[in-house]
Scaffold this motif. Structure first.
Motif, PDB file in Angstrom:
ATOM      1  N   UNK A  16       0.908  -1.407  -0.056  1.00  0.00           N
ATOM      2  CA  UNK A  16       0.061   0.041   0.018  1.00  0.00           C
ATOM      3  C   UNK A  16       0.767   1.207  -0.002  1.00  0.00           C
ATOM      4  N   UNK A  17       0.706   2.092  -0.959  1.00  0.00           N
ATOM      5  CA  UNK A  17       1.726   3.331  -1.222  1.00  0.00           C
ATOM      6  C   UNK A  17       1.197   4.408   0.068  1.00  0.00           C
ATOM      7  N   UNK A  18       2.163   4.891   0.245  1.00  0.00           N
ATOM      8  CA  UNK A  18       1.846   6.346   1.144  1.00  0.00           C
ATOM      9  C   UNK A  18       0.753   7.008   0.678  1.00  0.00           C
ATOM     10  N   UNK A  19       0.136   7.611   1.400  1.00  0.00           N
ATOM     11  CA  UNK A  19      -1.155   8.735   0.691  1.00  0.00           C
ATOM     12  C   UNK A  19      -0.845   9.924   1.432  1.00  0.00           C
ATOM     13  N   UNK A  20      -0.920   9.959   2.740  1.00  0.00           N
ATOM     14  CA  UNK A  20      -0.667  11.260   3.569  1.00  0.00           C
ATOM     15  C   UNK A  20      -0.386  11.125   4.937  1.00  0.00           C
ATOM     16  N   UNK A  71       0.023   7.456  10.008  1.00  0.00           N
ATOM     17  CA  UNK A  71       0.264   7.336   8.523  1.00  0.00           C
ATOM     18  C   UNK A  71      -1.219   6.954   7.713  1.00  0.00           C
ATOM     19  N   UNK A  72      -1.268   7.223   6.642  1.00  0.00           N
ATOM     20  CA  UNK A  72      -2.432   7.026   6.041  1.00  0.00           C
ATOM     21  C   UNK A  72      -1.859   6.216   4.255  1.00  0.00           C
ATOM     22  N   UNK A  73      -2.288   5.107   4.077  1.00  0.00           N
ATOM     23  CA  UNK A  73      -2.124   4.606   2.994  1.00  0.00           C
ATOM     24  C   UNK A  73      -3.113   4.567   1.948  1.00  0.00           C
ATOM     25  N   UNK A  96       4.257  -4.520   8.569  1.00  0.00           N
ATOM     26  CA  UNK A  96       4.094  -5.234   7.318  1.00  0.00           C
ATOM     27  C   UNK A  96       2.786  -5.755   7.125  1.00  0.00           C
ATOM     28  N   UNK A  97       2.261  -6.215   8.263  1.00  0.00           N
ATOM     29  CA  UNK A  97       0.796  -6.767   7.629  1.00  0.00           C
ATOM     30  C   UNK A  97      -0.071  -5.397   7.317  1.00  0.00           C
ATOM     31  N   UNK A  98      -0.214  -4.529   7.667  1.00  0.00           N
ATOM     32  CA  UNK A  98      -1.057  -3.280   7.366  1.00  0.00           C
ATOM     33  C   UNK A  98      -0.583  -2.631   6.058  1.00  0.00           C
ATOM     34  N   UNK A  99       0.749  -2.654   5.828  1.00  0.00           N
ATOM     35  CA  UNK A  99       1.081  -1.870   4.634  1.00  0.00           C
ATOM     36  C   UNK A  99       1.007  -3.185   3.557  1.00  0.00           C
TER      37      UNK A  99
END
Length: 297
Positions: free
Chosen positions: A11-15, A100-102, A202-205
């Motif tokens: 999941x890419x960094x959003x904001x 951190x928002x993905x 790692x699980x979240x991303x």
């Protein structure tokens, strides 16, 4: 150094969510650092923001409290986003880095994934708010959020953000910054034992690969890096003392910029106190800027 093989795209960094005591203070501070700040925008649950957008698609979300009554009512109604913000302000103060928002195309699937992994942060949230378009007209932006949290880290959480309406275009002038920043290169968290939170992150991303090193662990989101450093690593790289608390805490944001010389000249003109460390320019926290900001080419 150890590595695990990646099985899917992360999941890419959003904001980033940056609680502030005052949007006016944040606007003044960020402006003095050379950032272009968008107009204030209100959420339907008592908070407001004044975002800083970058050409790489990431952005900062300085977050203030617009209506204390609506804010508290939202907490009572079970709004995870507002409840987490209130808890952060109670424990850490009015300025900092809380989340951190993905990016995601399916927040519902992410919520199910978090529940299965045992890291759900609570019920998903859907909402809409007005958005000003580059031509001066307004449209409605709609979002669906899926939250992830670890009870060992009360001062930090993550969530995946799905835009359920067409993403409005960002005015070109909002993507141009006097400091030359084009995006977020790295988000830095601190914790005594980074490996305690490696699997959670790692699980979240959804990133199976991580790089462990003597000062912590780095996880690549595809467009940025999330680093969890030990207190010794935070001191070595950023000259910060982390304190004796446990749990993930936001510590620094590293920005990509075009020329460090231009950043330094800007800071001199604006009487910004800064320092050089490891080929970066560092600026210490101040009201409206709750963590260290670092600039690198």
């Amino acid at each position: 150094m150890s590595k695990q093989k990646s099985l899917s795209s992360p999941r890419a960094l959003d904001h980033l969510v940056l609680p502030v005591g005052s949007l006016a203070a944040a606007r003044a501070r960020l402006g003095s650092l050379g950032f272009t700040v968008a107009s204030d925008a209100r959420h339907p649950f008592g908070t407001e923001n004044a975002c800083v957008f970058f050409s790489d698609g990431t952005y900062l979300e300085p977050l203030g409290v617009a209506s204390r009554e609506a804010f508290e009512a939202s907490v009572a109604a079970g709004n995870v986003f507002v409840a987490r913000d209130r808890a952060f302000r109670f424990r850490r103060g009015e300025d900092g880095l809380s989340a951190i928002v993905l990016g995601t195309n399916d927040a519902g699937a992410d919520h199910a994934r978090f529940r299965k992994a045992g890291c759900s942060g609570g019920d998903p949230l859907e909402f809409s708010r007005p958005f000003r378009l580059p031509d001066g007209s307004s449209a409605e932006a709609s979002f669906r959020l899926a939250f992830a949290a670890d009870m060992r880290a009360p001062d930090f959480f993550l969530f995946c953000c799905e835009r359920t309406s067409e993403r409005p275009a960002i005015a070109p002038d909002l993507l141009s910054h006097a400091n030359g920043v084009t995006g977020i290169a790295r988000v830095v968290l601190v914790e005594d034992n980074p490996s305690d939170f490696q699997i959670f992150l790692q699980d979240v991303i959804e990133q199976r690969e991580a790089t462990a090193h003597s000062f912590g662990v780095d996880i690549d989101t595809g467009n940025s890096v999330i680093s969890v450093l030990t207190p010794a690593g935070l001191d070595a790289w950023f000259g910060l003392q982390a304190g004796a608390e446990r749990g993930l805490r936001g510590a620094a944001v590293v920005f990509r910029t075009q020329k460090l010389e231009a950043v330094e000249a800007l800071f001199r003109r604006n009487d910004i106190i800064y320092e050089h460390r490891h080929h970066r320019i560092l600026v210490r926290p101040a009201p409206g800027q709750g963590v260290v900001f670092a600039f690198e080419e």
